[in-house]
Motif scaffolding. Sequence first.
Motif, PDB file in Angstrom:
ATOM      1  N   UNK A  64      -6.764   7.325   1.913  1.00 56.63           N
ATOM      2  CA  UNK A  64      -8.315   7.265   1.472  1.00 56.63           C
ATOM      3  C   UNK A  64      -8.433   6.565  -0.073  1.00 56.63           C
ATOM      4  N   UNK A  65      -7.618   7.220  -0.782  1.00 53.22           N
ATOM      5  CA  UNK A  65      -7.720   6.840  -2.458  1.00 53.22           C
ATOM      6  C   UNK A  65      -7.244   5.581  -2.371  1.00 53.22           C
ATOM      7  N   UNK A  66      -6.549   5.002  -1.799  1.00 52.92           N
ATOM      8  CA  UNK A  66      -6.014   3.559  -1.960  1.00 52.92           C
ATOM      9  C   UNK A  66      -7.223   2.606  -1.417  1.00 52.92           C
ATOM     10  N   UNK A  67      -7.523   2.889  -0.112  1.00 56.49           N
ATOM     11  CA  UNK A  67      -8.715   2.163   0.218  1.00 56.49           C
ATOM     12  C   UNK A  67      -9.957   2.131  -0.530  1.00 56.49           C
ATOM     13  N   UNK A  90       3.629   4.255   3.115  1.00 51.48           N
ATOM     14  CA  UNK A  90       3.234   3.654   1.820  1.00 51.48           C
ATOM     15  C   UNK A  90       3.314   2.172   1.644  1.00 51.48           C
ATOM     16  N   UNK A  91       4.294   1.767   2.214  1.00 57.61           N
ATOM     17  CA  UNK A  91       4.542   0.075   1.946  1.00 57.61           C
ATOM     18  C   UNK A  91       3.487  -0.582   2.924  1.00 57.61           C
ATOM     19  N   UNK A  92       3.208  -0.020   3.934  1.00 54.78           N
ATOM     20  CA  UNK A  92       2.275  -0.745   4.818  1.00 54.78           C
ATOM     21  C   UNK A  92       0.729  -0.729   4.127  1.00 54.78           C
ATOM     22  N   UNK A  93       0.682   0.305   3.399  1.00 57.06           N
ATOM     23  CA  UNK A  93      -0.769   0.605   2.714  1.00 57.06           C
ATOM     24  C   UNK A  93      -0.974  -0.640   1.613  1.00 57.06           C
ATOM     25  N   UNK A  94       0.153  -0.600   0.768  1.00 62.74           N
ATOM     26  CA  UNK A  94       0.043  -1.625  -0.171  1.00 62.74           C
ATOM     27  C   UNK A  94      -0.195  -2.930   0.448  1.00 62.74           C
ATOM     28  N   UNK A  95       0.610  -3.186   1.351  1.00 59.53           N
ATOM     29  CA  UNK A  95       0.192  -4.775   2.145  1.00 59.53           C
ATOM     30  C   UNK A  95      -0.983  -4.848   2.750  1.00 59.53           C
ATOM     31  N   UNK A 138       4.554   5.711  -6.612  1.00 57.99           N
ATOM     32  CA  UNK A 138       4.290   6.882  -5.814  1.00 57.99           C
ATOM     33  C   UNK A 138       5.397   7.944  -6.675  1.00 57.99           C
ATOM     34  N   UNK A 139       4.858   8.624  -7.235  1.00 60.14           N
ATOM     35  CA  UNK A 139       5.663   9.494  -8.299  1.00 60.14           C
ATOM     36  C   UNK A 139       6.156  10.607  -7.708  1.00 60.14           C
ATOM     37  N   UNK A 171      12.137  11.403  -6.789  1.00 59.81           N
ATOM     38  CA  UNK A 171      12.291  10.047  -6.973  1.00 59.81           C
ATOM     39  C   UNK A 171      10.800   9.351  -6.980  1.00 59.81           C
ATOM     40  N   UNK A 172      10.739   8.664  -7.851  1.00 60.64           N
ATOM     41  CA  UNK A 172       9.533   7.830  -8.516  1.00 60.64           C
ATOM     42  C   UNK A 172       9.786   6.387  -7.911  1.00 60.64           C
ATOM     43  N   UNK A 173       9.013   5.818  -7.081  1.00 61.74           N
ATOM     44  CA  UNK A 173       9.219   4.348  -6.696  1.00 61.74           C
ATOM     45  C   UNK A 173       8.011   3.563  -6.963  1.00 61.74           C
ATOM     46  N   UNK A 174       8.209   2.460  -6.992  1.00 66.86           N
ATOM     47  CA  UNK A 174       7.019   1.447  -7.234  1.00 66.86           C
ATOM     48  C   UNK A 174       7.436   0.215  -6.248  1.00 66.86           C
ATOM     49  N   UNK A 175       6.100   0.208  -5.407  1.00 63.72           N
ATOM     50  CA  UNK A 175       5.969  -0.837  -4.085  1.00 63.72           C
ATOM     51  C   UNK A 175       5.054  -1.952  -4.565  1.00 63.72           C
ATOM     52  N   UNK A 176       5.548  -3.247  -4.532  1.00 66.81           N
ATOM     53  CA  UNK A 176       4.651  -4.343  -4.649  1.00 66.81           C
ATOM     54  C   UNK A 176       3.598  -4.462  -3.597  1.00 66.81           C
ATOM     55  N   UNK A 177       2.658  -5.475  -3.600  1.00 68.46           N
ATOM     56  CA  UNK A 177       1.652  -5.708  -2.906  1.00 68.46           C
ATOM     57  C   UNK A 177       2.298  -6.417  -1.730  1.00 68.46           C
ATOM     58  N   UNK A 178       3.394  -6.646  -1.495  1.00 72.16           N
ATOM     59  CA  UNK A 178       4.101  -7.349  -0.197  1.00 72.16           C
ATOM     60  C   UNK A 178       4.912  -6.269   0.517  1.00 72.16           C
ATOM     61  N   UNK A 179       4.780  -5.195  -0.157  1.00 77.14           N
ATOM     62  CA  UNK A 179       5.481  -3.791   0.498  1.00 77.14           C
ATOM     63  C   UNK A 179       7.010  -3.750   0.041  1.00 77.14           C
TER      64      UNK A 179
END
Length: 489
Positions: A47-50, A92-97, A105-106, A122-130
């Motif tokens: 919901x926050x991402x949306x 999370x990857x699907x939401x980024x796409x 995501x920390x 573990x802190x990860x960074x996901x780009x807009x293509x997942x």
Amino acid sequence: MKTFLLLKQCKHQLIRHFSEAMSKQRIAVCQMTSVADKAANLECVSQLISNAAKEDVKMVFFPEACDYICDNNQDTLKFAEPIVGGSTVDSYRQLAVKHNVWLSMGGLHEQIKEDPNRIFNTHIIINNTGDIVQQYRKRLHFDKQIPERNVRLKEIDLCSPGRHIVAPVDSPVGKIGMAICYDMRCPELSTALTVLRAQLLTFPSAFTQATSKAHWHNILRARAIENQCYVIAAAQVGTHNTKRRSYGHALCVDPWGRVLADCGEETGYRVAELDLAQLDDVRRNMPVFSHRRNAVHSLYALSLRTESLEPAGAGAPVPPPKPPGPSRQFGHLQIPDTCVFYTSDLTYAFVNIRCVTPGHVLVAPWRCAERNEDLTDEEARDFYATIRLVQKLMEKVHNTESCTMTIQDGPDAGQTVKHIHCHIMPRKKGDFIQNDLIYLELTKHDQFQSSHPAKPPRSFQEMEAEAASLRESLLTLDTNSGFRNLNLP
């Protein structure tokens, strides 16, 4: 002529406006109350991402433990998942796409396959293509115990510490330096990331109430001011269970120390605009990092990783076993201390397991810098001064007047160990039929493979004996010609 000048002026104005627009990007810093219900937490994240994506943000930042917070170690271990292939991260990857945004995501609870009783934070960074573009495992763990008050907060009970800082990540909002929560109390980490050209420092957090009221805003503003970076600290807020409550106040701070966004004590998010042109102005008008005395303020002890962590797949090479006794990191390998014959403050030299010529040795920086361009100025000076000293030593020991010295800087240059190093090979007349054939031999040379038809690996005993002999020779080496004092291991 007047029309021409007007058109030229309009053109310059358009270029300036375009450049200013390109330097400004919008981000959302989020705040949530994670509980021991992974589905509920994921719904909150979704919901926050949306909602944030509707405000034209390029990247959304989430707090530590955005996947879950439990009130006991057993459930914490049971709920942990691998980063690659885990259902939570896949969501999370699907939401980024879906929303065309980058995600930070920390502090996820990463399952350790080899040890079911421990996890990584573990802190990860996901780009807009997942794609997962980078992962950072928390290095500094909160460790507090006050028996008389029945207080025990020891992350180390469950979490294994990460071994590396990671190189800043290129993103649409700038170069991101990755950290997690308690890491903010290690100013050297933030400074190292800034030296590596970070423009944003991220501290996804779940700070406790008492310490946050005293320190939260002050520490984050200090990290922004002293490093002239944007600081983004997504946060947990409110009551998670009967044992735990978080402070909130997720922040975005600019390089001058001004708070651009503060989420207060409610769940939700705030949007902030990052202006990298303003960041450049701050650094240009107060060039703190050009004033640093690198010989005094060295950061060489921090170990850097540049690539994203990847699981070993089928057929992946098995790393060589760690040698017995103390050792030094050389890329993905370990060099026994007994095979090191010289060390300086930032560099070391060691004997080779498979030599192209007699006396073939290697020089490398202490820190696992992969490429020549990754060395700091201080490291580069020390590295090349050590190369000169070791060349002088090897020519004396092998009674030669020549050496071939080569650095294979990058995979296309033949680099097989992702840690910059220099091969120093004493040369004698006629040692190769054609002089440059040494380079052909070097391309076949892979010092850590188990076999080589022409050059079998030497025994550790043989290498240790050579290193000991070189240490003795160093004591008699004439170092009056501009070389530093010796520092034997």
